[in-house]
Design an enzyme around this catalytic site. Structure first.
Site, PDB file in Angstrom:
ATOM      1  N   ASP A  38       0.898  -1.291   0.082  1.00  0.00           N
ATOM      2  CA  ASP A  38      -0.091   0.080  -0.112  1.00  0.00           C
ATOM      3  C   ASP A  38       0.908   1.196  -0.119  1.00  0.00           C
ATOM      4  O   ASP A  38       1.458   1.583   0.979  1.00  0.00           O
ATOM      5  CB  ASP A  38      -0.892   0.104   1.194  1.00  0.00           C
ATOM      6  CG  ASP A  38      -1.903   1.127   1.216  1.00  0.00           C
ATOM      7  OD1 ASP A  38      -1.599   2.336   0.752  1.00  0.00           O
ATOM      8  OD2 ASP A  38      -3.227   0.794   1.601  1.00  0.00           O
ATOM      9  N   HIS A  39       1.251   1.846  -1.298  1.00  0.00           N
ATOM     10  CA  HIS A  39       2.141   2.843  -1.123  1.00  0.00           C
ATOM     11  C   HIS A  39       1.817   4.070  -0.257  1.00  0.00           C
ATOM     12  O   HIS A  39       2.894   4.630   0.243  1.00  0.00           O
ATOM     13  CB  HIS A  39       2.372   3.345  -2.696  1.00  0.00           C
ATOM     14  CG  HIS A  39       1.393   4.245  -3.252  1.00  0.00           C
ATOM     15  ND1 HIS A  39      -0.132   3.928  -3.704  1.00  0.00           N
ATOM     16  CD2 HIS A  39       1.427   5.621  -3.353  1.00  0.00           C
ATOM     17  CE1 HIS A  39      -0.598   4.984  -4.180  1.00  0.00           C
ATOM     18  NE2 HIS A  39       0.348   5.985  -4.026  1.00  0.00           N
ATOM     19  N   HIS A  56      -5.741   2.622   1.202  1.00  0.00           N
ATOM     20  CA  HIS A  56      -5.142   3.940   1.738  1.00  0.00           C
ATOM     21  C   HIS A  56      -5.838   4.609   2.675  1.00  0.00           C
ATOM     22  O   HIS A  56      -5.304   4.940   3.816  1.00  0.00           O
ATOM     23  CB  HIS A  56      -4.929   4.937   0.483  1.00  0.00           C
ATOM     24  CG  HIS A  56      -4.278   4.139  -0.826  1.00  0.00           C
ATOM     25  ND1 HIS A  56      -3.207   3.681  -0.666  1.00  0.00           N
ATOM     26  CD2 HIS A  56      -4.429   4.789  -2.179  1.00  0.00           C
ATOM     27  CE1 HIS A  56      -2.989   3.063  -1.969  1.00  0.00           C
ATOM     28  NE2 HIS A  56      -3.785   3.815  -2.945  1.00  0.00           N
TER      29      HIS A  56
HETATM   30  C1  BG6 Z   1      -3.483   4.491  -6.469  1.00  0.00           C
HETATM   31  C2  BG6 Z   1      -4.894   4.672  -7.072  1.00  0.00           C
HETATM   32  O1  BG6 Z   1      -3.353   3.617  -5.526  1.00  0.00           O
HETATM   33  O2  BG6 Z   1      -3.554   5.723  -5.654  1.00  0.00           O
HETATM   34  C3  BG6 Z   1      -5.071   5.879  -7.892  1.00  0.00           C
HETATM   35  O3  BG6 Z   1      -5.084   3.439  -7.873  1.00  0.00           O
HETATM   36  C4  BG6 Z   1      -4.734   7.235  -7.213  1.00  0.00           C
HETATM   37  O4  BG6 Z   1      -6.370   5.939  -8.721  1.00  0.00           O
HETATM   38  C5  BG6 Z   1      -3.550   6.897  -6.496  1.00  0.00           C
HETATM   39  O5  BG6 Z   1      -4.699   8.344  -8.296  1.00  0.00           O
HETATM   40  C6  BG6 Z   1      -3.026   8.186  -5.621  1.00  0.00           C
HETATM   41  O6  BG6 Z   1      -1.844   8.064  -5.267  1.00  0.00           O
HETATM   42  P1  BG6 Z   1      -0.825   9.454  -4.841  1.00  0.00           P
HETATM   43  O7  BG6 Z   1       0.209   8.781  -4.503  1.00  0.00           O
HETATM   44  O8  BG6 Z   1      -0.609  10.017  -6.213  1.00  0.00           O
HETATM   45  O9  BG6 Z   1      -1.571  10.293  -3.839  1.00  0.00           O
END
Ligand code: BG6
Length: 507
Positions: A196-197, A259
């Site tokens: 989960d980044h 997230h």
């Molecule tokens: C991803 C989603 O996990 O996270 C995307 O699939 C979203 O839809 C993205 O745009 C948002 O990540 P960040 O790091 O740009 O806030």
């Protein structure tokens, strides 16, 4: 004898350099490999955060040789770092990159992969440490995992074998359970890294440090002092080129199950006894267990969904979701949701958590705001006209990363005139490990803290699956679009809080 641990200092950060490894990327011809994985490994290499002994093998269905793959990765890294791409460094780095074409469903491909890995492992002396990174469409997860198992590649021999799985991890409770079961047939939980980044973002990691390394906040972090909590992850981007996936996912699967629920858990969890992966994950899981199920017969008081129509973003006209390439003209896929959540435990009883996320909103912003209760008695009632704005603590995840505390102070010179003052801490623009760099390093070091455990993923799906199914069965095409691109979302989202006598923080 244990190998000596090496630290390198980059900016103000001390980073532990991992031991030797081999990284096998499945889905090497795909977007994620080009945009994130290889650029992140390159940046780690450039900052001398990788050991001398490592190599990368890209695998995919596309026919390519090592040299084609290296060329395409050079372009990818150049695009990711146009300003400081270093040709000489690239020449060193590229020698460590290999490619092998595979057919994901064909066991012989895995045998060939093994035959290719073994001599390379000898040459690079990677001590049997292997990472399989699955950057492939979810439809082939199970096939690849089972074949890694059947070919013996999932076994650990001498070193570690870790498998990294990108989201989406399933699309409902049943599919997530099935995927976990398949994984468990081939790997042990300690080998599995569910990504989960958001968890790897510096500012998200800071939530626990902020809460538990400062003694002044913890006594105030509960129902006695907190009126409510808001968590917002707003994006200005639309669905981009991902309609194929997004049409079947929608915002609740895409952003909440992972997230936003992770941000919620970090905000609401109890302090673990030690800062270790499983102790932290135990506490997060307890939060998920305490979340009150959504009352399916009264969803209008708890949930608002929306889909963007056309509008303006940064002074440019943009099309509505239904006009995006690959989206059905009467799509009922939500691109916005606002949820009211209660955590039924001692600390949070009665405190609503309002969560919202959407695409094509007026600003890109991710933050957690803690809204404190009003003062119990206003002794200035005769001298001030308005009510006193309660204190708010804002943890800004991105952009403009930092922390603000909003307090009241007296305006100098006036009789008793109160003024809102913002005490602000902004992260210096120091060296930050990008989320993917962090994740890769942790996986190389065997630290699962920032990865989601089996029970965590199933509990979040258990909460959200009935809600998603109910919404999907009820949402009629006429309902959407219900917010303009560039706005702050549907009006009903404002009403959700208004009914409770509260307002969203401005985007
Ligand atoms: C991803 C989603 O996990 O996270 C995307 O699939 C979203 O839809 C993205 O745009 C948002 O990540 P960040 O790091 O740009 O806030």
């Amino acid at each position: 004898m244990k190998p000596e641990v090496i630290y390198r200092t980059v900016g103000s950060c001390d980073v532990e350099v991992p031991g030797p490894f081999c990284l096998v990327v499945f889905g090497a011809s795909g977007d994620l490999t080009r945009r994130k994985i290889i650029p992140s490994v390159y940046r780690l290499y450039r900052n001398r955060l990788l050991p001398d002994n490592f190599f990368i093998v890209g695998t995919a269905r596309t026919e390519m040789n090592d040299s084609d793959f290296r060329d395409s990765m050079r372009d990818a890294v150049r695009t990711a770092f146009p300003e400081d791409f270093d040709d000489n460094l690239w020449l060193e780095f590229t020698k460590k990159i290999y490619y092998i074409q595979v057919d994901y469903g064909e066991i012989n491909s895995y045998k060939s992969l093994k035959e290719r890995l073994v001599p390379l492992e000898g040459r690079y002396n990677t001590m049997g440490n292997r990472i399989f990174y699955l950057a492939i469409p979810p439809a082939v997860y199970e096939t690849v995992i089972l074949n890694l198992g059947s070919s013996g590649l999932s076994k650990e021999c001498g070193g570690y074998t870790h498998v990294v799985i990108e989201k989406p991890f399933g699309r409902d409770l049943e599919s997530a359970r099935k995927l976990n079961a398949v994984l468990k047939r081939c790997f042990k939980e300690r080998q599995i890294y569910r990504m989960d980044h958001y968890l790897a973002k510096e500012t998200v990691q800071n939530i626990l440090v902020f809460r538990f390394a400062n003694s002044i906040f913890e006594p105030l972090w509960n129902r006695r002092y907190i009126d409510h909590v808001q968590i917002t992850v707003a994006e200005t981007l639309g669905v981009e080129h991902r309609a194929n996936y997004y049409e079947k996912a929608g915002v609740i699967r895409d952003m909440f199950q992972n997230h936003i629920f992770q941000l919620l858990a970090l905000t609401a969890m109890e302090p673990p006894s030690v800062f270790e992966a499983d102790r932290v994950r135990d506490e997060k899981v307890k939060v998920f267990r305490s979340i009150r199920p959504f009352p399916l017969d009264r969803l209008q008081d708890y949930v608002v969904v929306g889909q963007y129509g056309k509008g303006r973003i940064a002074d440019k006209e943009v099309v509505g979701y239904r006009e995006e390439h690959g989206v059905s003209p009467d799509s009922t896929t939500p691109t916005f949701a606002a949820l009211k959540v209660f955590i039924d435990n001692w600390r949070w009883n009665g405190v609503p958590f309002y969560l919202r996320s959407g695409k094509r909103l007026s600003r890109r912003k991710a933050e957690i705001s803690i809204h404190y209760r009003e003062v119990p008695h206003i002794m200035f009632a005769k001298t001030i006209r308005d009510s006193i704005e309660p204190n708010t603590l804002v943890l800004r995840v991105q952009p403009d990363e930092g922390i603000s505390l909003i307090v009241q102070a007296r305006t100098p010179g006036s009789r008793v005139c109160l003024n809102r003052v913002v005490m602000d801490f902004t992260y210096q623009k120091v060296f930050f490990l990008d989320a993917y760099e962090r994740v890769l390093l942790d996986c190389m070091q065997g630290d699962q803290m920032l990865f989601v455990r089996e029970d965590g993923v199933e509990l979040t799906w258990a909460l959200l699956t009935p809600l998603i199914e109910k919404l999907e069965s009820e949402t009629r095409p006429e309902k959407f679009p219900n917010y303009a691109s560039g706005s702050s979302g549907p009006d009903e989202a404002e009403l959700l809080l208004k009914k409770d006598g509260r307002v969203w923080r401005a985007l």
